[in-house]
Scaffold this active site. Structure first.
Site, PDB file in Angstrom:
ATOM      1  N   GLY A   1      -4.512 -11.416  -4.610  1.00 47.83           N
ATOM      2  CA  GLY A   1      -4.754  -9.894  -5.065  1.00 47.83           C
ATOM      3  C   GLY A   1      -4.341  -9.805  -6.301  1.00 47.83           C
ATOM      4  O   GLY A   1      -3.614 -10.788  -7.090  1.00 47.83           O
TER       5      GLY A   1
ATOM      6  N   GLU B   1     -10.901 -16.456   0.742  1.00 43.67           N
ATOM      7  CA  GLU B   1     -10.960 -18.004   0.387  1.00 43.67           C
ATOM      8  C   GLU B   1     -11.418 -18.023  -0.924  1.00 43.67           C
ATOM      9  O   GLU B   1     -10.755 -18.760  -1.825  1.00 43.67           O
ATOM     10  CB  GLU B   1     -12.056 -18.496   1.318  1.00 43.67           C
TER      11      GLU B   1
ATOM     12  N   LYS C   1      -4.867  -1.231   0.849  1.00 37.98           N
ATOM     13  CA  LYS C   1      -4.194  -0.125  -0.066  1.00 37.98           C
ATOM     14  C   LYS C   1      -5.155   1.159  -0.550  1.00 37.98           C
ATOM     15  O   LYS C   1      -4.742   1.785  -1.142  1.00 37.98           O
ATOM     16  CB  LYS C   1      -3.900  -0.874  -1.537  1.00 37.98           C
TER      17      LYS C   1
ATOM     18  N   SER D   1       5.777  -2.242  -2.028  1.00 34.95           N
ATOM     19  CA  SER D   1       5.365  -0.981  -1.456  1.00 34.95           C
ATOM     20  C   SER D   1       4.788  -0.133  -2.414  1.00 34.95           C
ATOM     21  O   SER D   1       4.329  -0.665  -3.616  1.00 34.95           O
ATOM     22  CB  SER D   1       6.501  -0.029  -0.943  1.00 34.95           C
TER      23      SER D   1
ATOM     24  N   LYS E   1       2.850   5.892  -2.704  1.00 31.43           N
ATOM     25  CA  LYS E   1       1.930   6.708  -1.544  1.00 31.43           C
ATOM     26  C   LYS E   1       2.714   6.842  -0.425  1.00 31.43           C
ATOM     27  O   LYS E   1       2.397   7.507   0.602  1.00 31.43           O
ATOM     28  CB  LYS E   1       0.489   6.279  -1.657  1.00 31.43           C
TER      29      LYS E   1
ATOM     30  N   LYS F   1       2.731   2.261   4.891  1.00 28.41           N
ATOM     31  CA  LYS F   1       3.392   1.602   4.111  1.00 28.41           C
ATOM     32  C   LYS F   1       5.045   2.180   4.172  1.00 28.41           C
ATOM     33  O   LYS F   1       5.945   1.585   3.802  1.00 28.41           O
ATOM     34  CB  LYS F   1       3.025   1.779   2.444  1.00 28.41           C
TER      35      LYS F   1
ATOM     36  N   VAL G   1      -1.491   0.247 -10.952  1.00 27.18           N
ATOM     37  CA  VAL G   1      -1.441  -0.818 -11.837  1.00 27.18           C
ATOM     38  C   VAL G   1      -2.909  -0.895 -12.621  1.00 27.18           C
ATOM     39  O   VAL G   1      -3.848  -0.681 -12.000  1.00 27.18           O
ATOM     40  CB  VAL G   1      -1.061  -2.026 -11.429  1.00 27.18           C
TER      41      VAL G   1
ATOM     42  N   GLU H   1      -6.206  12.214  -0.112  1.00 24.84           N
ATOM     43  CA  GLU H   1      -5.814  12.239  -1.537  1.00 24.84           C
ATOM     44  C   GLU H   1      -5.167  13.575  -1.803  1.00 24.84           C
ATOM     45  O   GLU H   1      -5.391  14.401  -1.270  1.00 24.84           O
ATOM     46  CB  GLU H   1      -7.045  11.839  -2.578  1.00 24.84           C
TER      47      GLU H   1
END
Length: 438
Positions: free
Chosen positions: A94, A119, A171, A210, A213, A225, A255, A350
């Site tokens: 990821g 994969e 996420k 973590s 959120k 989370k 990020v 949200e």
């Protein structure tokens, strides 16, 4: 602005290297608002043979305006933590996991075990690291799912990792609001499986990645989370082990450049001629670059003694609508004229503003100016185990509403927003008001 107007400036080439962060953001904003072409000279270290080529002067990208700091990997504490150790990274393919792998390799681990169920991204990462690493005997690619207990057991028994960075997680907020069972299965049960195997195999340090959120969660993803955080902290006090594992949790916001970031989405929408879609004109988010986030994760890993939650200084929150307008202008177009900005409404789960600390929490400073330690409500190992047992029962029932009700029971600050689970909060409030005080 007066100077620009008086001199009829049409292009700015920025060569100052010392101005970064908010100051550079303001300068860029002025250029964008004035419809100027905005270019940047790279750092002198990047000049070819010590000479600057005109081809190296590039248009400023939105990431440049939000970039917060230059990353330096020279760090004696990290060298001491990682060199010669066996390190496991889950979710290695990821956005965060792959950058952790890149930075960890710099510190020469004895082995880097990379676990992911994807994969093709794993193969891409392996080929990249193969091209940049001198020796590949220390790289292990492990394909597997953190919820498959037998596979996780096999990996721990084979490699005996001394340090674990647990980045594997679901996420995406709207997706997890639809798929609540999968969020709990991966984010909670997956964390439990990895952490328990780490303890059984004498892992010295376990670092949970973590999210902001998890603070006052308004969605299933954030609540799952937060439950993972509670479990991880409780694991630091698990009974029956002479040398308890040090568990460290790191919590940060969005990020730049990750698969879930709005910037890649906006770029695709720009390339297709728009519109650019923003959920709400007032929605704000904290942003950090992937390399900086991973560097701070590694830094926090050197600090933790067990049970801490570390919060990163994310700077000032950014309005997503402003981000969209700036990206349009940076491309040489005018928002509202050449490219439409369309507001689509908040998505399920949200919220307008993300938080890094819950209301009843506060922080203490550390020796690192960008890392704070949060004082959070903790749970005992028995309390966490009871909550996990109830969540498992609810998970096996196949009933999303029972599952989310169980999450809300153990995370009282979890209040759904714009969600199919909103009515559960009203039911719980009504039930609490009918319960006599004792």
């Amino acid at each position: 602005s007066e100077f620009l107007e008086q001199n009829k400036v049409t292009e700015v080439i920025w060569s100052i290297q010392s101005l970064k962060g908010a100051s550079f953001y303001r300068a860029g904003d002025l250029c964008i608002e004035s419809n100027l072409q905005f270019h940047r000279v790279p750092n002198i270290k990047e000049w070819i043979g010590g000479n600057l080529s005109s081809q190296q002067i590039k248009k400023v990208k939105i990431e440049d305006l939000l970039n917060r700091s230059v990353i330096s990997l020279e760090n004696e504490n990290l060298q001491s933590l990682i060199k010669g150790k066996v390190v496991l990274v889950t979710g290695a393919a990821g956005s965060i996991g792959s950058e952790l792998c890149r930075q960890i390799l710099f510190y020469q681990p004895a082995k880097l075990v990379m676990l992911d169920n994807a994969e093709t991204p794993m193969n891409d990462l392996f080929l990249e690291l193969k091209a940049t690493s001198n020796g590949l005997d220390n790289l292990i690619c492990a394909i597997g799912d953190v919820t498959r207990e037998n596979r996780v057991e096999e990996i721990f028994e084979n490699y005996k990792p001394e340090i674990v960075f647990h980045a594997a997680a679901y996420k995406h907020v709207p997706m997890m609001e639809i798929n609540a069972k999968e969020a709990v299965k991966v984010n909670v049960e997956g964390t439990r499986i990895v952490a328990e195997n780490a303890i059984k195999n004498d892992t010295k340090k376990f670092i949970l990645i973590s999210t902001d959120k998890a603070v006052n969660p308004t969605n299933v993803m954030g609540a799952s989370k937060r439950m993972a955080e509670i479990m991880a902290q409780a694991m630091a006090q698990v009974p029956g082990f002479e040398k308890p594992m040090e568990v460290v949790t790191t919590r940060f916001g969005n990020v730049l450049g990750s698969s879930g970031s709005v910037i890649p989405l906006f770029k695709r929408q720009l390339e297709s001629g728009g519109p650019i879609t923003v959920t709400h004109p007032e929605i704000t988010r904290y942003f950090m670059t992937i390399p900086e986030a991973c560097q701070l994760v590694l830094e926090a890993a050197t600090m933790g003694q067990g049970g801490e939650i570390y919060v990163f200084d994310m700077g000032e929150p950014v309005k997503i609508a402003d981000l969209a307008h700036q990206m349009v202008r940076l491309s040489g177009l005018q928002p509202g004229k050449d490219i439409a900005i369309k507001y689509t409404g908040l998505r399920p789960g949200e919220k307008l503003y993300e938080e890094l600390l819950a209301g009843d929490e506060n922080t203490l400073p550390t020796h690192h100016p960008k890392i704070l330690v949060a004082r959070v409500r903790s749970s005992s190992y028995d309390q966490a185990s009871d909550a996990l047992g109830e969540l498992r029962d609810a998970l096996h029932s196949g009933d999303d509403y029972r599952l989310v009700s169980t999450l809300k029971k153990h995370i009282p600050e979890y209040i759904s927003n714009n969600s199919r689970f909103n009515h559960l909060d009203k039911e719980q409030a009504r039930s609490s008001s009918l319960t006599p005080n004792t």
